[in-house]
Enzyme design. Structure first.
Site, PDB file in Angstrom:
ATOM      1  N   CYS A   1      -1.046  -5.044   6.817  1.00  0.00           N
ATOM      2  CA  CYS A   1      -0.740  -3.848   7.609  1.00  0.00           C
ATOM      3  C   CYS A   1       0.021  -4.224   8.894  1.00  0.00           C
ATOM      4  CB  CYS A   1      -2.015  -3.118   7.993  1.00  0.00           C
ATOM      5  SG  CYS A   1      -3.153  -2.896   6.619  1.00  0.00           S
TER       6      CYS A   1
ATOM      7  N   CYS B   1       0.811  -1.222   0.000  1.00  0.00           N
ATOM      8  CA  CYS B   1       0.000   0.000   0.000  1.00  0.00           C
ATOM      9  C   CYS B   1       0.843   1.270   0.000  1.00  0.00           C
ATOM     10  CB  CYS B   1      -0.909   0.024   1.225  1.00  0.00           C
ATOM     11  SG  CYS B   1       0.030   0.054   2.759  1.00  0.00           S
TER      12      CYS B   1
HETATM   13 FE1  FES Z   1      -1.285   0.546   4.371  1.00  0.00          FE
HETATM   14 FE2  FES Z   1      -2.806  -0.577   6.175  1.00  0.00          FE
HETATM   15  S1  FES Z   1      -3.388   0.016   4.185  1.00  0.00           S
HETATM   16  S2  FES Z   1      -0.741  -0.078   6.347  1.00  0.00           S
END
Ligand code: FES
Length: 125
Positions: free
Chosen positions: A102, A33
């Site tokens: 995450c 992400c």
């Molecule tokens: Fe990036 Fe959770 S979406 S750390």
């Protein structure tokens, strides 16, 4: 989507911010992400006496980092390295599967900060 424990931890995260005198700092990024986690450690006699974190991450990243810092405060660096993202997820009572990535950030930041501490120690000699 999140259970109550995760929401509680995210709403009142522990050990947030920047330590004044860290001797181990780890910064890692999440490949999935692009979010970032920075972890600060104060280690004395190989025991983590203080820890804090800062993150550009989501609610799951904040909740897992807060939990991870609580778990490693006061333990040896050897024991801190045994705290995996799975331990943290279990401690939180689980995360939605799409948010599991995450939880990796906090663990990787701990590893990086301890590595930094060890390098600093070698360079101080
Ligand atoms: Fe990036 Fe959770 S979406 S750390």
């Amino acid at each position: 989507m999140y259970n109550e424990k995760v929401i509680k931890e995210f709403s009142d995260p522990q050990n947030v911010g920047e330590l004044k005198n860290p001797n181990g700092v780890g910064t890692v990024g999440n490949a999935s992400c692009g979010d970032i986690m920075k972890l600060f450690l104060r280690i004395e006699n190989d025991i983590i006496v203080d820890v804090s974190f800062k993150t550009f991450g989501c609610a799951a990243a904040i909740a897992t980092a807060s939990t991870a810092t609580r778990l490693i405060k006061g333990v040896t660096i050897e024991d801190a390295l045994k705290v995996t993202n799975q331990h943290v997820v279990d401690e939180l009572g689980g995360l939605p599967s799409q948010k599991l990535h995450c939880s990796v950030l906090a663990h990787e930041a701990i590893v990086a900060a301890i590595e930094d501490y060890k390098n600093n120690k070698i360079n101080d000699k």
